[in-house]
Design a protein around this motif. Structure first.
Motif, short mmCIF file in Angstrom:
data_model
loop_
_atom_site.label_atom_id
_atom_site.label_comp_id
_atom_site.label_asym_id
_atom_site.label_seq_id
_atom_site.Cartn_x
_atom_site.Cartn_y
_atom_site.Cartn_z
N TYR A 91 4.37 -10.94 -3.09
CA TYR A 91 3.76 -9.87 -2.03
C TYR A 91 5.42 -9.86 -1.20
N PHE A 92 5.63 -8.43 -1.01
CA PHE A 92 6.43 -8.08 -0.02
C PHE A 92 6.12 -7.07 0.97
N LEU A 93 5.71 -7.65 1.94
CA LEU A 93 5.03 -6.97 3.29
C LEU A 93 6.37 -6.36 4.36
N PHE A 94 6.18 -5.06 4.59
CA PHE A 94 7.10 -4.49 5.41
C PHE A 94 6.57 -3.61 6.41
N ASN A 95 7.30 -3.48 7.54
CA ASN A 95 6.93 -2.50 8.55
C ASN A 95 8.08 -1.85 9.34
N PHE A 96 8.19 -0.41 9.38
CA PHE A 96 9.16 0.04 10.15
C PHE A 96 8.56 0.64 11.37
N PRO A 97 9.22 0.65 12.54
CA PRO A 97 8.76 1.07 13.63
C PRO A 97 8.41 2.35 13.76
N LYS A 98 7.11 2.92 14.35
CA LYS A 98 6.81 4.18 14.22
C LYS A 98 8.07 5.29 14.39
N ASP A 99 7.96 6.29 13.67
CA ASP A 99 8.82 7.21 13.55
C ASP A 99 10.25 6.74 13.27
N TYR A 144 -3.85 -2.36 -7.49
CA TYR A 144 -3.65 -3.76 -6.96
C TYR A 144 -2.54 -4.49 -7.30
N GLY A 145 -1.68 -3.98 -8.42
CA GLY A 145 -0.72 -4.72 -9.27
C GLY A 145 0.30 -4.36 -8.09
N GLN A 146 0.47 -3.35 -7.07
CA GLN A 146 1.78 -3.07 -6.10
C GLN A 146 1.85 -4.43 -5.51
N LYS A 147 3.00 -4.96 -5.31
CA LYS A 147 3.29 -5.89 -4.63
C LYS A 147 4.23 -5.75 -3.34
N ALA A 148 4.91 -4.51 -3.25
CA ALA A 148 5.64 -4.24 -1.91
C ALA A 148 4.70 -3.08 -1.18
N MET A 149 4.12 -3.62 -0.09
CA MET A 149 3.40 -2.49 0.64
C MET A 149 3.65 -2.66 2.40
N THR A 150 3.13 -1.81 2.85
CA THR A 150 3.43 -1.93 4.42
C THR A 150 2.23 -2.71 4.62
N PHE A 151 2.33 -3.26 6.11
CA PHE A 151 1.42 -4.42 6.44
C PHE A 151 0.02 -3.79 6.53
N PHE A 161 11.58 4.16 -0.46
CA PHE A 161 11.83 2.55 -0.40
C PHE A 161 10.78 1.69 -0.90
N GLN A 162 9.65 2.05 -0.61
CA GLN A 162 8.46 1.19 -1.28
C GLN A 162 8.46 1.36 -2.93
N PHE A 188 12.69 -3.38 -7.34
CA PHE A 188 13.49 -4.62 -7.31
C PHE A 188 12.74 -5.82 -7.49
N ILE A 189 11.53 -5.93 -6.93
CA ILE A 189 11.06 -7.42 -6.57
C ILE A 189 10.28 -7.61 -8.20
N LYS A 190 10.14 -6.56 -8.93
CA LYS A 190 9.51 -7.11 -10.27
C LYS A 190 10.48 -8.08 -11.11
#
Length: 156
Positions: free
Chosen positions: A108-116, A20-27, A126-127, A133-135
């Protein structure tokens, strides 16, 4: 409490807090962890808005400074990735939603790459680097409340 029970409890606590400490994650990961962007949006006010009354940064000067600072954040991330031997094989689109505390720390840093768009291993790397980086990254703008900013990005 017996030593074995204590050690088991300690291991479980470490696993729980690390996950739960992870701050960067996909949506999608954020959704699974109970940190959906809808939930976070209820806790963080939009940095800018078409209606300035609803925005954290209301004046044109503040909004210009926000844009400059946000662009610098994305550029700093790119420099950090390159310095850590992370290279994009091709121009890569992504969508980010970043949540800041009033002092400019990234919560929190949420990110989303388009499929494929990128391979799963590349996304995980990257994550991992994004979390490093964000730490310690400090956004230069401060506010009186939590705020969020989003944008599409093209990494090169």
């Amino acid at each position: 409490m017996k030593t074995k029970q204590f050690l088991t409890l300690l291991v479980l606590m470490i696993v729980f807090f690390n996950s739960y400490g992870q701050k960067a994650m996909t949506f999608q990961e954020a959704e699974v962890r109970g940190r959906s962007f809808q939930h976070l949006d209820s806790l963080y006010k939009s940095a800018v808005d078409a209606d300035p009354k609803r925005a954290v940064f209301k004046t044109p000067q503040e909004q210009a400074e926000l844009q400059k600072s946000y662009s610098a954040l994305i550029q700093d991330l790119g420099v950090f990735l390159k310095a850590n031997d992370f290279n994009w094989e091709k121009p890569t689109r992504c969508f980010n939603r970043i949540y800041f505390n009033p002092g400019g720390k990234i919560d929190y840093f949420l990110f989303n790459f388009p499929k494929d768009m990128i391979a799963a291993e590349k996304e995980k790397e990257f994550q991992r680097l994004l979390n490093v980086f964000i730490k310690d990254y400090k956004f230069p703008m401060k506010a009186k409340e939590n705020f969020a900013q989003c944008s599409p990005v093209k990494y090169n």
